[in-house]
Scaffold this motif. Structure first.
Motif, PDB file in Angstrom:
ATOM      1  N   ASN A   1      90.957  12.966  17.690  1.00 36.97           N
ATOM      2  CA  ASN A   1      90.848  13.144  16.237  1.00 36.97           C
ATOM      3  C   ASN A   1      91.689  12.155  15.444  1.00 36.97           C
TER       4      ASN A   1
ATOM      5  N   THR B   1      95.239  17.391  18.768  1.00 36.08           N
ATOM      6  CA  THR B   1      94.652  16.292  17.996  1.00 36.08           C
ATOM      7  C   THR B   1      93.944  15.272  18.868  1.00 36.08           C
TER       8      THR B   1
ATOM      9  N   ARG C   1      89.880  10.574  12.447  1.00 36.25           N
ATOM     10  CA  ARG C   1      89.578  11.587  11.450  1.00 36.25           C
ATOM     11  C   ARG C   1      90.829  11.938  10.644  1.00 36.25           C
TER      12      ARG C   1
ATOM     13  N   SER D   1      93.108  22.087   9.565  1.00 34.92           N
ATOM     14  CA  SER D   1      92.841  21.357  10.808  1.00 34.92           C
ATOM     15  C   SER D   1      93.381  22.125  12.008  1.00 34.92           C
TER      16      SER D   1
ATOM     17  N   ALA E   1      81.923  19.365  12.610  1.00 40.81           N
ATOM     18  CA  ALA E   1      82.292  17.964  12.392  1.00 40.81           C
ATOM     19  C   ALA E   1      81.599  17.436  11.153  1.00 40.81           C
TER      20      ALA E   1
ATOM     21  N   ARG F   1      99.485  11.403  15.675  1.00 33.30           N
ATOM     22  CA  ARG F   1      99.168  12.440  16.657  1.00 33.30           C
ATOM     23  C   ARG F   1     100.263  13.502  16.770  1.00 33.30           C
TER      24      ARG F   1
ATOM     25  N   LEU G   1      91.175  23.371  15.192  1.00 37.55           N
ATOM     26  CA  LEU G   1      91.444  22.857  16.531  1.00 37.55           C
ATOM     27  C   LEU G   1      91.976  23.934  17.469  1.00 37.55           C
TER      28      LEU G   1
ATOM     29  N   SER H   1      86.993  19.761  20.301  1.00 39.30           N
ATOM     30  CA  SER H   1      87.022  20.139  18.893  1.00 39.30           C
ATOM     31  C   SER H   1      87.220  18.916  18.014  1.00 39.30           C
ATOM     32  N   LYS H   2      86.540  18.907  16.890  1.00 40.16           N
ATOM     33  CA  LYS H   2      86.654  17.815  15.935  1.00 40.16           C
ATOM     34  C   LYS H   2      86.994  18.372  14.564  1.00 40.16           C
ATOM     35  N   ILE H   3      87.882  17.688  13.875  1.00 40.36           N
ATOM     36  CA  ILE H   3      88.245  18.092  12.523  1.00 40.36           C
ATOM     37  C   ILE H   3      87.124  17.682  11.563  1.00 40.36           C
TER      38      ILE H   3
END
Length: 312
Positions: free
Chosen positions: A210, A207, A213, A299, A311, A183, A303, A12-14
């Motif tokens: 990420n 996280t 980001r 976020s 993204a 983090r 996530l 997963s990406k924020i």
């Protein structure tokens, strides 16, 4: 939507752009409800500030002196003030995390901000700072060991290379602390409030991949406040905010006395025009807390798999 599995969480990406947009939407679009969520601890905090501002500023000025007796006399009051501030500030963070996650029930102005969420978050922050201190000490010890090793072979290493090694060690320590802090802390409020548990590991897991980001989001959100703070500091202190380079002890003493006089003048103006300063400070803090609460909550939902995100 069901939470994502571990493998999905790792991927997963924020979405940076959407997160920033959503945080601004929450901070300004939900301003009235956000005020309702935190008004009780804010009212207590501002009342205490009004009645004890002179004592607090006097204690800060004493700490700025070189007199050990004055510093020792000021520390108990400052420690007590710090504890009170934490007990009144963290409930605001918990309340806004609940608001941003959409978990509030009932009227925003009738919420009790000192419940279990606030105490869990206080415990989580205490645990976070203990872990951070331990990690910091370990990094410093490791840096000292590396420094000793580098010193033992210093005769065989050029001076420029030894300097670069020292800079690299310092950058590593700063970078490691920054990485670990981001983090572990960014998702701490939504994790504690949404999952009703104290956990640093959960935010660390979510996280993964990420960091940059999150770092970019935090920089973008904090930049306007940093610029405004810089303008205000320049307005108050002028060009004399920092001591002169290579200052003599006499010049440094004169600089400290000058700074104390400016601080006293600022304190007097704040006390005299409290009816202007307090609303402005409330608005700034409300927007800033709203921005970071909105960013962290959105976020977390992305996530944890409770909200779709792409993204960006």
């Amino acid at each position: 939507m069901m939470p994502l599995g571990e493998g999905d969480i790792m991927a997963s990406k924020i979405p940076v752009g959407r997160t920033i947009a959503r945080s601004y939407g929450f901070a300004f679009g939900n301003l009235v409800n956000n005020l309702g969520a935190i008004w009780i601890p804010v009212a207590i905090l501002y009342a205490l500030t009004y009645f004890f501002q002179k004592q607090y500023m006097a204690a800060l000025l004493n700490v700025g002196t070189r007199d050990p007796g004055s510093i020792a006399a000021a520390m108990p009051f400052l420690l007590c003030a710090t504890v009170v501030f934490v007990l009144l500030f963290v409930p605001q963070v918990a309340a806004l995390a609940k608001e941003a996650l959409g978990l509030r029930k009932g009227n925003a102005f009738l919420q009790f901000p000192f419940g279990a969420d606030a105490w869990r978050l206080i415990g989580a922050y205490l645990l976070f700072y203990v872990v951070l201190i331990v990690i910091y000490i370990l990094l410093i010890v490791a840096s000292l060991v590396l420094g000793i090793v580098a010193g033992s072979v210093g005769d065989h290493v050029p001076t420029a290379a030894a300097g670069l090694i020292g800079i690299a060690i310092a950058l590593f320590v700063v970078g490691a602390i920054l990485y670990i802090t981001v983090r572990m802390s960014f998702l701490l409020p939504p994790v504690v409030v949404a999952e009703q548990r104290v956990s640093l590991i959960r935010g660390w897991e979510l996280t993964k991949g990420n960091f940059w980001r999150i770092f970019l989001i935090v920089v973008v959100l904090i930049l306007p406040f940093a610029i405004a703070e810089g303008i205000y500091v320049h307005y108050v202190y002028g060009d004399a905010f920092l001591p002169p380079l290579h200052a003599t002890p006499e010049q440094l003493d004169a600089f400290m006395r000058h700074q104390q006089e400016i601080n006293r003048a600022v304190m007097a103006r704040t006390q005299q025009y409290w009816f202007l300063y307090y609303p402005v400070a409330l608005l700034v803090s409300l927007v800033m807390l709203g921005l970071f609460s909105g960013a962290a909550a959105f976020s977390y939902r992305v996530l944890s798999g409770t909200e779709n995100g792409e993204a960006g």
